[in-house]
Design an enzyme around this catalytic site. Structure first.
Site, PDB file in Angstrom:
ATOM      1  N   GLU A   1       0.770  -1.063   0.067  1.00 46.84           N
ATOM      2  CA  GLU A   1      -0.150   0.032  -0.028  1.00 46.84           C
ATOM      3  C   GLU A   1       0.928   1.314   0.033  1.00 46.84           C
ATOM      4  O   GLU A   1       1.654   1.225   0.862  1.00 46.84           O
ATOM      5  CB  GLU A   1      -0.851   0.007   1.357  1.00 46.84           C
TER       6      GLU A   1
ATOM      7  N   ASP B   1      -5.767   2.190  -1.775  1.00 50.20           N
ATOM      8  CA  ASP B   1      -6.594   3.135  -0.846  1.00 50.20           C
ATOM      9  C   ASP B   1      -6.923   4.503  -1.537  1.00 50.20           C
ATOM     10  O   ASP B   1      -5.954   5.226  -1.678  1.00 50.20           O
ATOM     11  CB  ASP B   1      -5.773   3.485   0.442  1.00 50.20           C
TER      12      ASP B   1
ATOM     13  N   GLN C   1      -9.659   0.658  -0.013  1.00 54.81           N
ATOM     14  CA  GLN C   1     -10.061   1.052   1.210  1.00 54.81           C
ATOM     15  C   GLN C   1     -10.547   2.532   0.981  1.00 54.81           C
ATOM     16  O   GLN C   1     -10.110   3.106  -0.171  1.00 54.81           O
ATOM     17  CB  GLN C   1      -8.923   1.273   2.370  1.00 54.81           C
TER      18      GLN C   1
ATOM     19  N   GLU D   1     -11.551   2.585   6.065  1.00 54.95           N
ATOM     20  CA  GLU D   1     -10.751   3.047   6.884  1.00 54.95           C
ATOM     21  C   GLU D   1     -10.782   4.595   7.146  1.00 54.95           C
ATOM     22  O   GLU D   1     -10.096   4.978   6.699  1.00 54.95           O
ATOM     23  CB  GLU D   1      -9.442   2.604   6.348  1.00 54.95           C
TER      24      GLU D   1
END
Length: 262
Positions: free
Chosen positions: A143, A178, A204, A240
């Protein structure tokens, strides 16, 4: 149709951690993720999942010495033995929790250090992890973290993450996309969804810039969820984000998606 996992490190923090599993299930979630499981015995967490009918879909490898500024050891030259210990520990938890994916954290590159050395170490350790995880059908996520959240992290851009995944060159290594970090660093999220199709294994979400519920700020999440359907993304979407207030009171954005699944 998107499917959402509650992030128990950031949501339901009104409750002690072990009580958040029940809260997530009662709110309508079928899956959870969180940062780190290692404070608890794996069997205790597995029982929480079983009791509340939840799937564990993601957690991170151990972060190292966080007060000292570490955020993962996998890219740190000279720390290979510790990093591989953490990788083995993560696999043990993944198997106990029947978790299909683990985010293996790279680490922070100190100012003035040779980034190439850190990248080589990361690639070597990720290849080790990929070989270890593959017989168990556990995938590895990497990530990119935006500099404002984690200054000096080995990579900040989704394009850098994809480049690293290509260099690691193992079929069970994926990008963890993300949208919060991606919007801050890369932008053009629709293009990322299509250009990285098949290369991201977990997503996310959070609002930008405040990192709250995905119903405010500059990202149009309903549009992005439709785009993910268009590319046939079938993985989980981790929530998240830091709730603006009470977690349950902020879940109005989720209700249309829960209702559509009933």
């Amino acid at each position: 149709m998107p499917k959402f996992a509650a992030n128990l490190s950031m949501m339901f923090t009104e409750l002690p951690f072990l009580d958040r599993f029940q809260a997530a299930a009662q709110a309508g979630f079928q899956a959870v993720e969180y940062l780190f499981p290692y404070e608890y015995p794996a069997q205790e967490l597995a029982e929480k999942l079983r009791l509340h009918g939840l799937s564990q879909v993601l957690f991170n490898s151990a972060p190292g010495d966080v007060p000292a500024g570490e955020w993962g050891l996998t890219a740190l030259p000279g720390r290979e033995e510790e990093a591989r210990r953490d990788i083995r520990q993560a696999l043990e938890y993944a198997l106990a929790l029947d978790c299909p994916s683990v985010h293996i954290m790279a680490g922070v590159v100190p100012a003035g250090a040779d980034r190439a050395d850190y990248q080589r170490t990361f690639i070597d350790n990720l290849r080790y992890a990929a070989q270890l995880f593959a017989p168990h059908n556990v995938n590895i996520m990497i990530e990119a973290l935006s500099p404002g959240v984690k200054p000096g992290y080995l990579f900040a851009s989704q394009h850098q993450a994809l480049e690293l995944a290509n260099l690691i060159d193992r079929p069970n290594v994926y990008v963890q996309l993300d949208f919060f970090h991606a919007q801050i660093v890369d932008g053009n999220l629709t293009r990322l969804i299509h250009d990285l199709r098949g290369r991201y294994g977990h997503i996310q979400i959070a609002s930008v810039p405040a990192r709250h519920e995905p119903d405010e700020g500059e990202i149009n999440y309903p549009f992005l969820f439709d785009e993910l359907d268009r590319v046939n993304y079938s993985g989980w979407i981790g929530c998240e984000y830091n709730p603006r207030g009470d977690t349950l009171e902020g879940l109005g954005w989720l209700q249309p998606w829960l209702n559509a699944r009933r």
